[in-house]
Scaffold this motif. Structure first.
Motif, PDB file in Angstrom:
ATOM      1  N   PHE A 151       0.844  -1.189   0.000  1.00 29.06           N
ATOM      2  CA  PHE A 151       0.000   0.000   0.000  1.00 29.06           C
ATOM      3  C   PHE A 151       0.883   1.244   0.000  1.00 29.06           C
ATOM      4  N   GLY A 152       0.577   2.179  -0.891  1.00 28.09           N
ATOM      5  CA  GLY A 152       1.299   3.436  -0.947  1.00 28.09           C
ATOM      6  C   GLY A 152       0.370   4.610  -0.678  1.00 28.09           C
ATOM      7  N   TYR A 153       0.846   5.578   0.111  1.00 27.55           N
ATOM      8  CA  TYR A 153       0.057   6.756   0.478  1.00 27.55           C
ATOM      9  C   TYR A 153       0.856   8.012   0.130  1.00 27.55           C
ATOM     10  N   THR A 154       0.211   8.938  -0.592  1.00 30.94           N
ATOM     11  CA  THR A 154       0.957  10.129  -0.989  1.00 30.94           C
ATOM     12  C   THR A 154       0.021  11.232  -1.465  1.00 30.94           C
ATOM     13  N   ASN A 155       0.644  12.368  -1.768  1.00 27.60           N
ATOM     14  CA  ASN A 155      -0.024  13.460  -2.467  1.00 27.60           C
ATOM     15  C   ASN A 155       0.768  13.717  -3.748  1.00 27.60           C
ATOM     16  N   PRO A 156       0.388  14.688  -4.565  1.00 27.11           N
ATOM     17  CA  PRO A 156       1.096  14.865  -5.843  1.00 27.11           C
ATOM     18  C   PRO A 156       2.551  15.282  -5.709  1.00 27.11           C
ATOM     19  N   ASP A 157       2.953  15.826  -4.576  1.00 22.65           N
ATOM     20  CA  ASP A 157       4.280  16.437  -4.478  1.00 22.65           C
ATOM     21  C   ASP A 157       5.290  15.667  -3.626  1.00 22.65           C
ATOM     22  N   GLY A 158       4.822  14.874  -2.672  1.00 17.94           N
ATOM     23  CA  GLY A 158       5.744  14.247  -1.737  1.00 17.94           C
ATOM     24  C   GLY A 158       6.095  12.823  -2.115  1.00 17.94           C
ATOM     25  N   PRO A 159       7.107  12.260  -1.453  1.00 18.87           N
ATOM     26  CA  PRO A 159       7.428  10.847  -1.660  1.00 18.87           C
ATOM     27  C   PRO A 159       6.304   9.955  -1.155  1.00 18.87           C
ATOM     28  N   ILE A 160       6.275   8.735  -1.638  1.00 20.66           N
ATOM     29  CA  ILE A 160       5.226   7.790  -1.260  1.00 20.66           C
ATOM     30  C   ILE A 160       5.619   7.075   0.026  1.00 20.66           C
ATOM     31  N   ALA A 161       4.692   7.013   0.967  1.00 21.01           N
ATOM     32  CA  ALA A 161       4.873   6.193   2.163  1.00 21.01           C
ATOM     33  C   ALA A 161       4.325   4.809   1.869  1.00 21.01           C
ATOM     34  N   TRP A 162       5.177   3.792   2.015  1.00 25.67           N
ATOM     35  CA  TRP A 162       4.822   2.421   1.630  1.00 25.67           C
ATOM     36  C   TRP A 162       4.666   1.526   2.848  1.00 25.67           C
ATOM     37  N   PHE A 163       3.717   0.585   2.731  1.00 24.97           N
ATOM     38  CA  PHE A 163       3.534  -0.452   3.737  1.00 24.97           C
ATOM     39  C   PHE A 163       3.536  -1.803   3.022  1.00 24.97           C
ATOM     40  N   TYR A 164       4.462  -2.679   3.439  1.00 28.05           N
ATOM     41  CA  TYR A 164       4.681  -3.961   2.768  1.00 28.05           C
ATOM     42  C   TYR A 164       3.996  -5.079   3.553  1.00 28.05           C
ATOM     43  N   LEU A 165       3.051  -5.732   2.896  1.00 30.91           N
ATOM     44  CA  LEU A 165       2.238  -6.768   3.532  1.00 30.91           C
ATOM     45  C   LEU A 165       2.525  -8.130   2.898  1.00 30.91           C
ATOM     46  N   TRP A 166       2.504  -9.169   3.732  1.00 29.03           N
ATOM     47  CA  TRP A 166       2.932 -10.500   3.284  1.00 29.03           C
ATOM     48  C   TRP A 166       2.101 -11.563   3.973  1.00 29.03           C
ATOM     49  N   ASN A 167       1.866 -12.685   3.285  1.00 34.84           N
ATOM     50  CA  ASN A 167       1.055 -13.740   3.887  1.00 34.84           C
ATOM     51  C   ASN A 167       1.714 -15.110   3.784  1.00 34.84           C
ATOM     52  N   GLY A 168       3.025 -15.151   3.860  1.00 33.98           N
ATOM     53  CA  GLY A 168       3.718 -16.427   3.878  1.00 33.98           C
ATOM     54  C   GLY A 168       3.718 -17.109   2.526  1.00 33.98           C
ATOM     55  N   THR A 169       4.409 -18.201   2.450  1.00 37.53           N
ATOM     56  CA  THR A 169       4.494 -18.939   1.187  1.00 37.53           C
ATOM     57  C   THR A 169       3.273 -19.804   0.953  1.00 37.53           C
ATOM     58  N   GLU A 170       2.532 -20.105   1.998  1.00 41.46           N
ATOM     59  CA  GLU A 170       1.321 -20.923   1.865  1.00 41.46           C
ATOM     60  C   GLU A 170       0.166 -20.309   2.660  1.00 41.46           C
ATOM     61  N   ALA A 171       0.006 -18.997   2.522  1.00 43.33           N
ATOM     62  CA  ALA A 171      -1.076 -18.279   3.213  1.00 43.33           C
ATOM     63  C   ALA A 171      -1.099 -18.630   4.696  1.00 43.33           C
ATOM     64  N   ALA A 172      -0.050 -18.234   5.388  1.00 47.65           N
ATOM     65  CA  ALA A 172       0.111 -18.597   6.791  1.00 47.65           C
ATOM     66  C   ALA A 172      -0.887 -17.896   7.708  1.00 47.65           C
ATOM     67  N   TYR A 173      -1.457 -16.776   7.254  1.00 41.84           N
ATOM     68  CA  TYR A 173      -2.356 -15.982   8.094  1.00 41.84           C
ATOM     69  C   TYR A 173      -3.705 -15.814   7.407  1.00 41.84           C
ATOM     70  N   GLU A 174      -4.700 -15.414   8.194  1.00 41.38           N
ATOM     71  CA  GLU A 174      -6.016 -15.164   7.613  1.00 41.38           C
ATOM     72  C   GLU A 174      -5.977 -13.978   6.660  1.00 41.38           C
ATOM     73  N   GLN A 175      -5.098 -13.032   6.924  1.00 44.98           N
ATOM     74  CA  GLN A 175      -4.898 -11.883   6.056  1.00 44.98           C
ATOM     75  C   GLN A 175      -3.436 -11.484   6.116  1.00 44.98           C
ATOM     76  N   PRO A 176      -2.945 -10.785   5.098  1.00 48.36           N
ATOM     77  CA  PRO A 176      -1.525 -10.402   5.099  1.00 48.36           C
ATOM     78  C   PRO A 176      -1.170  -9.587   6.340  1.00 48.36           C
ATOM     79  N   VAL A 177       0.083  -9.714   6.769  1.00 50.95           N
ATOM     80  CA  VAL A 177       0.585  -8.965   7.918  1.00 50.95           C
ATOM     81  C   VAL A 177       1.648  -7.982   7.444  1.00 50.95           C
ATOM     82  N   LEU A 178       1.782  -6.907   8.182  1.00 52.19           N
ATOM     83  CA  LEU A 178       2.739  -5.864   7.838  1.00 52.19           C
ATOM     84  C   LEU A 178       4.153  -6.314   8.189  1.00 52.19           C
TER      85      LEU A 178
END
Length: 203
Positions: free
Chosen positions: A148-175
């Motif tokens: 997920f990326g959050y930004t406005n037209p002028d600033g750098p993007i703030a990113w959040f990297y989410l992952w759910n394991g190699t075999e969907a280890a969680y009910e939903q991705p974790v940060l």
């Protein structure tokens, strides 16, 4: 015959689609191809400059962005790799935002990113805290990673990297990590889960 503007728009739209679903275009090979074409058909024209810029920012090695990302995040990191291409696209005004944050919203994301990444969070808590992203990389299937990326037209993007394991280890991705700005490695802030999941390097 197509005009220059039509050709530029075509490749910019292709790049925007590729950044959001990099797995559909062959990962970094496809992203490299599309960004290279956008740079070529726009007024910048220098097809070497963008690679140098990413290398100088610590986001690319001789084997591409993957050479950096795969040392830090698990699996092949395709979505995380795409975030670097999105950064460069946004810097040059080519990235189309799905949501543009106002100054207050953008400042809040920047101010809270480090503290937010000090603890673990599922995807739902990221969305609850910061709302829908300006750009979502990856699909909505909870079995797979997304960014997920959050930004406005002028600033750098703030990113959040989410992952759910190699075999969907969680009910939903974790940060796993968040970042904003460059250099790439120094700007990453890992969650406890992100630190646990960092690849084990063999030399």
């Amino acid at each position: 015959m197509l005009t220059v503007e039509q050709i530029q728009l075509h490749f910019i739209e292709e790049l925007n689609g590729g950044v959001r679903r990099p797995g559909m275009i062959g990962g970094e090979l496809g992203l490299d191809y599309l960004l290279d074409r956008v740079v070529y058909v726009t007024e910048t024209g220098d097809r070497r400059a963008w690679r140098k810029a990413l290398t100088d920012a610590g986001a690319m090695t001789s084997i591409g962005v993957a050479g950096v990302v795969r040392l830090l995040l698990p699996d092949d990191g395709t979505e995380a790799i795409a975030s670097v291409y999105a950064d460069y696209s946004h810097l040059h005004g080519w990235l189309r935002l799905d949501r543009t944050l106002n100054d207050q919203e953008y400042g809040e994301v920047q101010d809270r990113l480090v503290d937010f990444c000090a603890t673990d969070h599922p995807e739902a808590e990221v969305l609850e805290r910061f709302g829908e992203p300006s750009v979502r990389i990856g699909g909505t299937n909870p079995r797979y990673p997304s960014v997920f990326g959050y930004t406005n037209p002028d600033g750098p993007i703030a990113w959040f990297y989410l992952w759910n394991g190699t075999e969907a280890a969680y009910e939903q991705p974790v940060l796993l990590a968040g970042r904003c700005g460059a250099p790439f490695v120094d700007s990453l802030r890992f969650t406890p889960e992100g630190r646990r999941r960092r690849p084990e390097l063999e030399f």
